[in-house]
Design an enzyme around this catalytic site. Structure first.
Site, PDB file in Angstrom:
ATOM      1  N   HIS A 294       5.830   4.202  -6.898  1.00 32.24           N
ATOM      2  CA  HIS A 294       5.587   5.605  -6.585  1.00 32.24           C
ATOM      3  C   HIS A 294       4.720   5.676  -5.351  1.00 32.24           C
ATOM      4  O   HIS A 294       3.824   4.855  -5.168  1.00 32.24           O
ATOM      5  CB  HIS A 294       4.891   6.312  -7.760  1.00 32.24           C
ATOM      6  CG  HIS A 294       4.979   7.790  -7.654  1.00 32.24           C
ATOM      7  ND1 HIS A 294       4.079   8.530  -6.931  1.00 32.24           N
ATOM      8  CD2 HIS A 294       5.892   8.648  -8.150  1.00 32.24           C
ATOM      9  CE1 HIS A 294       4.426   9.798  -6.998  1.00 32.24           C
ATOM     10  NE2 HIS A 294       5.524   9.902  -7.722  1.00 32.24           N
TER      11      HIS A 294
ATOM     12  N   ASP B 269      10.740   8.914 -13.844  1.00 32.99           N
ATOM     13  CA  ASP B 269      12.186   8.896 -13.994  1.00 32.99           C
ATOM     14  C   ASP B 269      12.729   7.649 -14.654  1.00 32.99           C
ATOM     15  O   ASP B 269      13.926   7.552 -14.910  1.00 32.99           O
ATOM     16  CB  ASP B 269      12.850   9.128 -12.636  1.00 32.99           C
ATOM     17  CG  ASP B 269      12.729  10.582 -12.277  1.00 32.99           C
ATOM     18  OD1 ASP B 269      12.822  11.398 -13.209  1.00 32.99           O
ATOM     19  OD2 ASP B 269      12.506  10.897 -11.111  1.00 32.99           O
TER      20      ASP B 269
HETATM   21  N1  ACO Z   1      11.729  -2.382  -6.466  1.00 35.82           N
HETATM   22  C1  ACO Z   1      11.398  -3.479  -5.759  1.00 35.82           C
HETATM   23  N2  ACO Z   1      10.485  -3.479  -4.773  1.00 35.82           N
HETATM   24  C2  ACO Z   1       9.844  -2.335  -4.494  1.00 35.82           C
HETATM   25  C3  ACO Z   1      10.142  -1.146  -5.201  1.00 35.82           C
HETATM   26  C4  ACO Z   1      11.106  -1.190  -6.220  1.00 35.82           C
HETATM   27  N3  ACO Z   1      11.409  -0.100  -6.924  1.00 35.82           N
HETATM   28  N4  ACO Z   1       9.369  -0.134  -4.716  1.00 35.82           N
HETATM   29  C5  ACO Z   1       8.622  -0.678  -3.744  1.00 35.82           C
HETATM   30  N5  ACO Z   1       8.910  -2.006  -3.604  1.00 35.82           N
HETATM   31  C6  ACO Z   1       8.261  -2.957  -2.689  1.00 35.82           C
HETATM   32  C7  ACO Z   1       8.749  -2.766  -1.268  1.00 35.82           C
HETATM   33  O1  ACO Z   1       9.869  -3.590  -0.995  1.00 35.82           O
HETATM   34  C8  ACO Z   1       7.534  -3.151  -0.488  1.00 35.82           C
HETATM   35  O2  ACO Z   1       7.422  -4.548  -0.509  1.00 35.82           O
HETATM   36  P1  ACO Z   1       6.787  -5.347   0.762  1.00 35.82           P
HETATM   37  O3  ACO Z   1       5.364  -4.873   0.840  1.00 35.82           O
HETATM   38  O4  ACO Z   1       6.942  -6.785   0.405  1.00 35.82           O
HETATM   39  O5  ACO Z   1       7.606  -4.934   1.948  1.00 35.82           O
HETATM   40  C9  ACO Z   1       6.370  -2.617  -1.328  1.00 35.82           C
HETATM   41  O6  ACO Z   1       6.870  -2.623  -2.670  1.00 35.82           O
HETATM   42  C10 ACO Z   1       5.921  -1.219  -0.938  1.00 35.82           C
HETATM   43  O7  ACO Z   1       7.076  -0.374  -0.943  1.00 35.82           O
HETATM   44  P2  ACO Z   1       7.218   0.966  -0.105  1.00 35.82           P
HETATM   45  O8  ACO Z   1       8.643   1.360  -0.033  1.00 35.82           O
HETATM   46  O9  ACO Z   1       6.458   0.827   1.180  1.00 35.82           O
HETATM   47  O10 ACO Z   1       6.416   1.978  -1.021  1.00 35.82           O
HETATM   48  P3  ACO Z   1       6.416   3.528  -0.863  1.00 35.82           P
HETATM   49  O11 ACO Z   1       5.157   3.995  -1.489  1.00 35.82           O
HETATM   50  O12 ACO Z   1       6.687   3.949   0.536  1.00 35.82           O
HETATM   51  O13 ACO Z   1       7.702   3.989  -1.708  1.00 35.82           O
HETATM   52  C11 ACO Z   1       9.102   4.616  -3.513  1.00 35.82           C
HETATM   53  C12 ACO Z   1       7.660   4.564  -2.958  1.00 35.82           C
HETATM   54  C13 ACO Z   1      10.055   5.280  -2.492  1.00 35.82           C
HETATM   55  C14 ACO Z   1       9.073   5.505  -4.760  1.00 35.82           C
HETATM   56  C15 ACO Z   1       9.569   3.181  -3.828  1.00 35.82           C
HETATM   57  O14 ACO Z   1       8.682   2.585  -4.761  1.00 35.82           O
HETATM   58  C16 ACO Z   1      11.001   3.136  -4.396  1.00 35.82           C
HETATM   59  O15 ACO Z   1      11.957   3.089  -3.623  1.00 35.82           O
HETATM   60  N6  ACO Z   1      11.157   3.159  -5.752  1.00 35.82           N
HETATM   61  C17 ACO Z   1      12.467   3.190  -6.360  1.00 35.82           C
HETATM   62  C18 ACO Z   1      13.021   4.600  -6.323  1.00 35.82           C
HETATM   63  C19 ACO Z   1      12.357   5.533  -7.288  1.00 35.82           C
HETATM   64  O16 ACO Z   1      12.130   5.209  -8.457  1.00 35.82           O
HETATM   65  N7  ACO Z   1      12.031   6.738  -6.796  1.00 35.82           N
HETATM   66  C20 ACO Z   1      11.423   7.791  -7.634  1.00 35.82           C
HETATM   67  C21 ACO Z   1      10.081   8.164  -7.155  1.00 35.82           C
HETATM   68  S1  ACO Z   1       9.308   9.227  -8.302  1.00 35.82           S
HETATM   69  C22 ACO Z   1       9.911  10.721  -7.980  1.00 35.82           C
HETATM   70  O17 ACO Z   1      10.412  11.041  -6.955  1.00 35.82           O
HETATM   71  C23 ACO Z   1       9.784  11.660  -9.097  1.00 35.82           C
END
Ligand code: ACO
Length: 427
Positions: free
Chosen positions: A306, A363
């Site tokens: 998140h 979610d």
């Molecule tokens: N699975 C695997 N790796 C992940 C995930 C995931 N779900 N989420 C983040 N990471 C990793 C990234 O690859 C990154 O790794 P790195 O540092 O080695 O490059 C690190 O964790 C940070 O990730 P970011 O994308 O920079 O984190 P950000 O805070 O920008 O993104 C987000 C948050 C978009 C929610 C992300 O965690 C994601 O894509 N999750 C899956 C989709 C999801 O569940 N979205 C719902 C959000 S809740 C809502 O809208 C109600």
């Protein structure tokens, strides 16, 4: 004494006031930065940028706190109804019984949608994604309700609010019924707000409508949990579109489009699709954990991570318990719930997820409840939109009443500097 932040650029010092929120969030007010220094800030994704001051929702991502107007999400999910939460978010206080009755009556008075809207819905193929259909229908409401809201008139504002709270559930129900080839119907004003939504969605043309109380309670809780989440992608969209003085319905339609994406509201659909894929593949969760960790694989563990919650998502805790309860009460055994729990357990013990503070978000479990309630997978994000509606309205109202300026970020240009045009033969 007010605090000041000092910034030094090329030996020259600039001072900016420090703003402090009621929960001690500290921000540097850089409104005068460019005018005084000709410099701007660069913050793609706005991870460090406060776009507004807001009195609606407080969340602390580190501590896993979420409050609407000061009330904790745990207490609201336990004790309030979705309609009370709508009132709370939009008007700032929990309603008295009298206020709630009037609010509901006014909403019911606005819950007829122009019959011609059905012709618009008719034009969509059945294969259309319900979020696209919902966004279009919400925007089409503008054409049927063309007078713009005079935000300086409390009465006008109130009318627009009850209008959308009345009509939006009809659009949600029609979007689903069209997909399921069911006749389009209207609500039943004798029912509670959420029960009426459920009836509009599920009533069969040849049967009396009956529903288990546990279903309505679970739905009510899900809607409360999704009702607001401060300046997320869709809410920021609603505020920024509204900041150009586009109307409420048009701003909401833009918010729906933003919510649709799998990195935001679309995650609930993506979670179930992922869990189904794991099941179809034999149920080996560790294989998918490896895929999620592999930098050369675009697969992400949907429902994990998140933008702001970095310890746990308080809504996920409530929803996990609710999923267990509702499935138990309805006597449903869903192997996908077991896969979800297995996946969560493995991920929470894995160094990759621990070091990146990746926890299940709201979610991860919401889709499992929606499924148990008989809601089709591609309608999950629509249900999220339904829950988020009061939050979007509250945020739009706050932005308009606060006379916020039009949203217009700047950029750091990195393209070509001036070039002389080449004729086609010279290229
Ligand atoms: N699975 C695997 N790796 C992940 C995930 C995931 N779900 N989420 C983040 N990471 C990793 C990234 O690859 C990154 O790794 P790195 O540092 O080695 O490059 C690190 O964790 C940070 O990730 P970011 O994308 O920079 O984190 P950000 O805070 O920008 O993104 C987000 C948050 C978009 C929610 C992300 O965690 C994601 O894509 N999750 C899956 C989709 C999801 O569940 N979205 C719902 C959000 S809740 C809502 O809208 C109600």
């Amino acid at each position: 004494m007010s605090k000041i932040a000092t910034l030094e650029i090329d030996g020259k010092k600039y001072e900016f006031p420090i703003v402090e929120g009621t929960e001690n969030e500290v921000a540097i007010d850089i409104k005068s930065l460019r005018a005084s220094s000709n410099v701007i800030t660069l913050d793609p994704g706005y991870k460090n940028t406060g776009s507004c001051e807001s009195a609606i929702t407080f969340l602390d991502g580190e501590k896993g706190i979420l409050r609407y107007r000061g009330y904790s999400i745990e207490e609201l999910a336990d004790k309030a109804s979705f309609l009370e939460v709508c009132f709370l978010l939009i008007f700032g206080e929990l309603p008295t019984q009298e206020e709630l009755t009037k609010f509901h009556k006014d909403i019911k008075g606005q819950s007829i949608v122009d019959e011609d809207m059905k012709r618009i819905l008719d034009g969509f193929p059945k294969s259309a994604h319900p979020m696209g259909v919902l966004a279009s229908l919400t925007n089409a409401l503008v054409a049927f309700n063309p007078s713009s809201v005079n935000v300086d008139s409390e009465e006008d504002m109130y009318k627009a609010i009850v209008k959308i709270l009345g009509k939006f559930p009809v659009l949600v129900a029609w979007t689903m019924r069209k997909k399921m080839s069911l006749p389009l119907n209207y609500g039943d004003t004798s029912l509670g707000y959420v029960e009426n939504i459920h009836k509009m969605m599920f009533q069969q043309p040849n049967e009396d409508y009956k529903v288990d109380r546990a279903v309505i309670e679970a739905l009510d809780k899900l809607l409360i949990l999704h009702a607001d989440h401060e300046q997320n992608c869709s809410t920021s969209t609603v505020r920024i579109v509204g900041s150009s003085h586009s109307g409420l319905f048009a701003s909401l339609s833009a918010g729906i489009a933003a919510l649709w994406g799998p990195l935001h509201g679309g995650a609930n659909q993506a979670v179930i699709e992922m869990l189904e894929a794991i099941k179809a593949d034999g149920g080996d969760t560790s294989k998918f954990i490896l895929k999620a960790k592999d930098k050369n694989d675009s697969f992400r563990l949907m429902g994990f991570g998140h933008r702001v919650y970095k310890n746990f998502d308080p809504r996920a805790k409530i929803i996990k318990k609710a999923a267990d309860e509702v499935l138990g009460e309805l006597g449903i055994e869903d192997p996908v719930l077991d896969i979800a729990k297995g996946l969560e357990k493995v991920a929470l013990e894995d160094e990759y997820f621990i070091s990146r503070n990746l926890y299940p978000n709201v979610d991860f479990y919401s889709g499992i409840i929606y499924r148990a309630l008989g809601i089709p997978t591609d309608m999950f994000t629509v249900m999220f939109a339904l829950g988020r509606l009061p939050g979007w309205i509250a945020q739009w109202k706050e932005m308009r009443l606060g006379k916020e300026p039009i949203g217009r970020p700047r950029q750091v240009y990195i393209g070509h500097t001036h070039r002389t045009f080449k004729t086609r033969s010279e290229r």
